[in-house]
Design an enzyme around this catalytic site. Structure first.
Site, PDB file in Angstrom:
ATOM      1  N   VAL A  15       3.825  -0.817 -10.172  1.00 20.76           N
ATOM      2  CA  VAL A  15       2.416  -0.782  -9.768  1.00 20.76           C
ATOM      3  C   VAL A  15       1.496  -0.543 -10.974  1.00 20.76           C
ATOM      4  O   VAL A  15       0.413  -1.137 -11.074  1.00 20.76           O
ATOM      5  CB  VAL A  15       2.172   0.282  -8.663  1.00 20.76           C
ATOM      6  CG1 VAL A  15       0.747   0.214  -8.156  1.00 20.76           C
ATOM      7  CG2 VAL A  15       3.142   0.090  -7.511  1.00 20.76           C
ATOM      8  N   GLU A 121      -5.375   5.514  -0.949  1.00 23.31           N
ATOM      9  CA  GLU A 121      -5.157   4.467   0.063  1.00 23.31           C
ATOM     10  C   GLU A 121      -3.801   3.774  -0.121  1.00 23.31           C
ATOM     11  O   GLU A 121      -3.128   3.416   0.854  1.00 23.31           O
ATOM     12  CB  GLU A 121      -6.291   3.429  -0.032  1.00 23.31           C
ATOM     13  CG  GLU A 121      -6.288   2.395   1.063  1.00 23.31           C
ATOM     14  CD  GLU A 121      -6.439   2.989   2.450  1.00 23.31           C
ATOM     15  OE1 GLU A 121      -7.537   3.422   2.798  1.00 23.31           O
ATOM     16  OE2 GLU A 121      -5.438   3.021   3.209  1.00 23.31           O
ATOM     17  N   GLY A 126       0.784   0.314   1.780  1.00 23.83           N
ATOM     18  CA  GLY A 126       0.425  -0.586   0.679  1.00 23.83           C
ATOM     19  C   GLY A 126      -0.973  -1.149   0.793  1.00 23.83           C
ATOM     20  O   GLY A 126      -1.967  -0.433   0.682  1.00 23.83           O
ATOM     21  N   GLY A 179      11.483  -4.758  -6.107  1.00 25.30           N
ATOM     22  CA  GLY A 179      10.581  -3.672  -6.483  1.00 25.30           C
ATOM     23  C   GLY A 179       9.932  -2.986  -5.282  1.00 25.30           C
ATOM     24  O   GLY A 179       8.959  -2.255  -5.433  1.00 25.30           O
ATOM     25  N   GLU A 182      12.163   2.622  -3.326  1.00 26.95           N
ATOM     26  CA  GLU A 182      11.930   3.761  -4.209  1.00 26.95           C
ATOM     27  C   GLU A 182      13.056   3.785  -5.252  1.00 26.95           C
ATOM     28  O   GLU A 182      14.139   3.236  -5.013  1.00 26.95           O
ATOM     29  CB  GLU A 182      11.982   5.064  -3.406  1.00 26.95           C
ATOM     30  CG  GLU A 182      10.939   5.164  -2.317  1.00 26.95           C
ATOM     31  CD  GLU A 182       9.518   5.122  -2.856  1.00 26.95           C
ATOM     32  OE1 GLU A 182       9.171   5.954  -3.687  1.00 26.95           O
ATOM     33  OE2 GLU A 182       8.761   4.224  -2.435  1.00 26.95           O
ATOM     34  N   ASP A 193      10.426   8.512   3.159  1.00 28.37           N
ATOM     35  CA  ASP A 193       9.174   7.861   2.743  1.00 28.37           C
ATOM     36  C   ASP A 193       8.258   7.672   3.967  1.00 28.37           C
ATOM     37  O   ASP A 193       7.057   7.932   3.906  1.00 28.37           O
ATOM     38  CB  ASP A 193       9.508   6.504   2.101  1.00 28.37           C
ATOM     39  CG  ASP A 193       8.265   5.791   1.606  1.00 28.37           C
ATOM     40  OD1 ASP A 193       7.674   6.261   0.629  1.00 28.37           O
ATOM     41  OD2 ASP A 193       7.875   4.774   2.213  1.00 28.37           O
ATOM     42  N   LYS A 197       4.507   9.372   4.758  1.00 32.23           N
ATOM     43  CA  LYS A 197       3.318   8.596   5.115  1.00 32.23           C
ATOM     44  C   LYS A 197       2.752   9.073   6.461  1.00 32.23           C
ATOM     45  O   LYS A 197       1.533   9.170   6.630  1.00 32.23           O
ATOM     46  CB  LYS A 197       3.672   7.110   5.161  1.00 32.23           C
ATOM     47  CG  LYS A 197       3.971   6.554   3.768  1.00 32.23           C
ATOM     48  CD  LYS A 197       4.630   5.196   3.792  1.00 32.23           C
ATOM     49  CE  LYS A 197       4.815   4.645   2.383  1.00 32.23           C
ATOM     50  NZ  LYS A 197       5.656   3.458   2.320  1.00 32.23           N
ATOM     51  N   GLY A 295       5.369  -3.570  -3.000  1.00 33.39           N
ATOM     52  CA  GLY A 295       5.343  -4.627  -4.022  1.00 33.39           C
ATOM     53  C   GLY A 295       4.178  -4.428  -4.965  1.00 33.39           C
ATOM     54  O   GLY A 295       3.217  -3.713  -4.675  1.00 33.39           O
TER      55      GLY A 295
HETATM   56  N1  HSE Z   1       9.338   2.162  -1.006  1.00 33.39           N
HETATM   57  C1  HSE Z   1       8.092   1.989  -0.352  1.00 33.39           C
HETATM   58  C2  HSE Z   1       8.253   1.008   0.788  1.00 33.39           C
HETATM   59  C3  HSE Z   1       7.067   1.485  -1.329  1.00 33.39           C
HETATM   60  O1  HSE Z   1       9.272   0.305   0.786  1.00 33.39           O
HETATM   61  O2  HSE Z   1       7.409   0.945   1.661  1.00 33.39           O
HETATM   62  C4  HSE Z   1       5.678   1.432  -0.799  1.00 33.39           C
HETATM   63  O3  HSE Z   1       5.219   2.686  -0.390  1.00 33.39           O
END
Ligand code: HSE
Length: 433
Positions: A15, A121, A126, A179, A182, A193, A197, A295
């Site tokens: 990123v 954000e 994403g 990509g 994580e 993850d 969120k 991504g």
């Molecule tokens: N590893 C996370 C996903 C990256 O796959 O959503 C974006 O937050």
């Protein structure tokens, strides 16, 4: 004319490099990267050498830099950088969901104390502007539920497994190459993850400050081929869903679980690294936000949007939190759950209020039934890696519905039809054999 932003960027990974290119392509933004702090000095980078330093202070103590963009991997290190940035009155943009979710209260306190904005954000879904929507559009009474695919990697893995019949490890490898995953993909596949969120969404959706560990989170790493077969037979897909629901008693249920998703709901068509989030409001029914959740460029686009918002001194107001919305989490509700397990594990049928389906296959059995959420958390099998758990499509059951069923059962009993009912839900032997 908006003010000029001089950026200190931490991290030049997927990123970080993305935002470098994106900013070069948007000169109208009046934002330039002055310095990039990286960990390894000698790595070949796709940008002029003089841009880079390994000394964080060169960014954090530079009076000309007015914005810090933090895009590093390590959440602990990220929190140290973020705290220093805010204390030095530098506006902060971060995409680090783990750092934000694990330090919500501290970050709220820092923003208050130093009156410095922090925008993130890109940390949830994403490219989808879900945080700003929750902040700006959904007033407290409007938002009833959030139901979302918020992790691109697991969605990509499930899509590849179900659509292309790839193995779990092949699909995971592809997600890593692209990509999306994580650097520790366990964070994706174990639902960590997603729960990070969800913790952030609960703050902006309901004003609830919580810790990720306050919420049940089960990932996709426990999904078995036979679960996939079961889903195909029932014409549903399995998706990792983070959700919250304001119950009739005003309390909020929140958790992350794999869920059977039928083609009647929008999440069914959210495939690959896409994210999708259904917001249920009191008067407008459902609204659906959809976009790429992981991504380089989708995430960079959300970071860019935050940088752009800083030009106009935008900041989160945390209105629901500050207006004492009194939304509280609860563990007093029921779930309709599918639990599948090898014969040796002991899933006790008595943990369920009632059972709607069961199957005793040779290698693996399953129960589908209704269980109290608190009871589920207390079972030994909830954390047993050999037990796969998948929420049923309308999986949250309100207490009233269970009470109503109990009244109905009493009525059946009085009417003398209890024996007949017993035949419909036969007794199951679920112990080791
Ligand atoms: N590893 C996370 C996903 C990256 O796959 O959503 C974006 O937050």
């Amino acid at each position: 004319m908006s003010r000029e932003l001089k950026i200190g960027l931490f991290g030049f990974g997927v990123v970080g490099e993305g935002i470098y290119h994106v900013l070069q392509a948007t000169p109208s933004l009046n934002a330039t990267i002055k310095k990039v702090c990286i960990k390894q000095k000698d790595k070949k980078r796709n940008a002029p050498e003089e841009l880079f330093t390994v000394n964080a202070s060169e960014l954090l103590e530079d009076p000309e830099i007015n914005v810090i963009v933090e895009l590093i991997d390590d959440a602990k290190e990220a929190f140290i950088i973020s705290s220093r940035a805010i204390k030095n009155k530098k506006a902060l943009v971060s995409a680090n969901k783990k750092m934000i979710a694990e330090n919500l209260q501290e970050l709220l306190d820092l923003q208050d104390l130093y009156q410095t904005p922090l925008l993130y954000e890109a940390s949830v879904c994403g490219s989808i502007p879900v945080i700003r929507n929750l902040e700006e559009y959904y007033d407290n009474d409007l938002l009833q539920g959030i139901c979302g695919i918020v992790n691109g990697s697991t969605n990509f893995i499930l899509s590849r497994m179900f659509d292309d019949s790839l193995s779990y490890s092949e699909a995971l490898q592809l997600a890593q190459q692209a990509g999306f995953a994580e650097s520790d993909p366990g964070l994706d596949v174990r639902g960590i993850d997603a729960v990070n969120k969800l913790t952030i969404l609960l703050l902006h959706g309901y004003g609830i400050v919580s810790k990720p560990e306050d919420h049940l989170h089960i990932g996709i790493d426990r999904i078995h081929n036979l679960d996939a077969k079961y889903a195909a037979e029932k014409n549903v897909r399995i998706r990792l869903v983070a959700q919250s629901k304001k119950l009739k008693n005003g309390r909020v249920a929140a958790f992350v679980l794999p869920q059977f998703v039928s083609n009647k709901i929008q999440l069914y068509n959210v495939n690959d690294e896409y994210n999708g989030i259904v917001l249920q409001s009191s008067f407008a029914d459902k609204q659906f936000l959809y976009g790429k959740g992981a991504g380089r460029y989708p995430t960079s686009s959300a970071v860019l949007s935050d940088i752009s918002a800083l030009r106009y001194d935008y900041r989160y107001e945390y209105r629901k939190l500050k207006n004492n919305s009194e939304n509280e989490l609860t563990d007093d509700f029921y779930l309709e759950l599918y639990a599948a397990f090898p014969i040796r594990s002991k899933v006790d049928k008595n943990d369920f209020e009632w059972i709607t389906e069961y199957n005793c296959r040779d290698q693996r059995q399953y129960i589908k039934g209704v269980i109290h959420y608190r009871k589920l958390l207390e079972t030994k099998w909830v954390n047993d890696a050999s037990v796969s758990l998948v929420l049923c499509p309308e999986g949250i059951i309100e207490n009233e519905e269970v009470a109503f069923r109990e009244v109905k059962e009493k009525f059946w009993k009085l009417a003398g039809v209890a024996e007949k009912k017993k035949e419909v839900v036969p007794d199951i032997v679920l112990v080791e054999r």
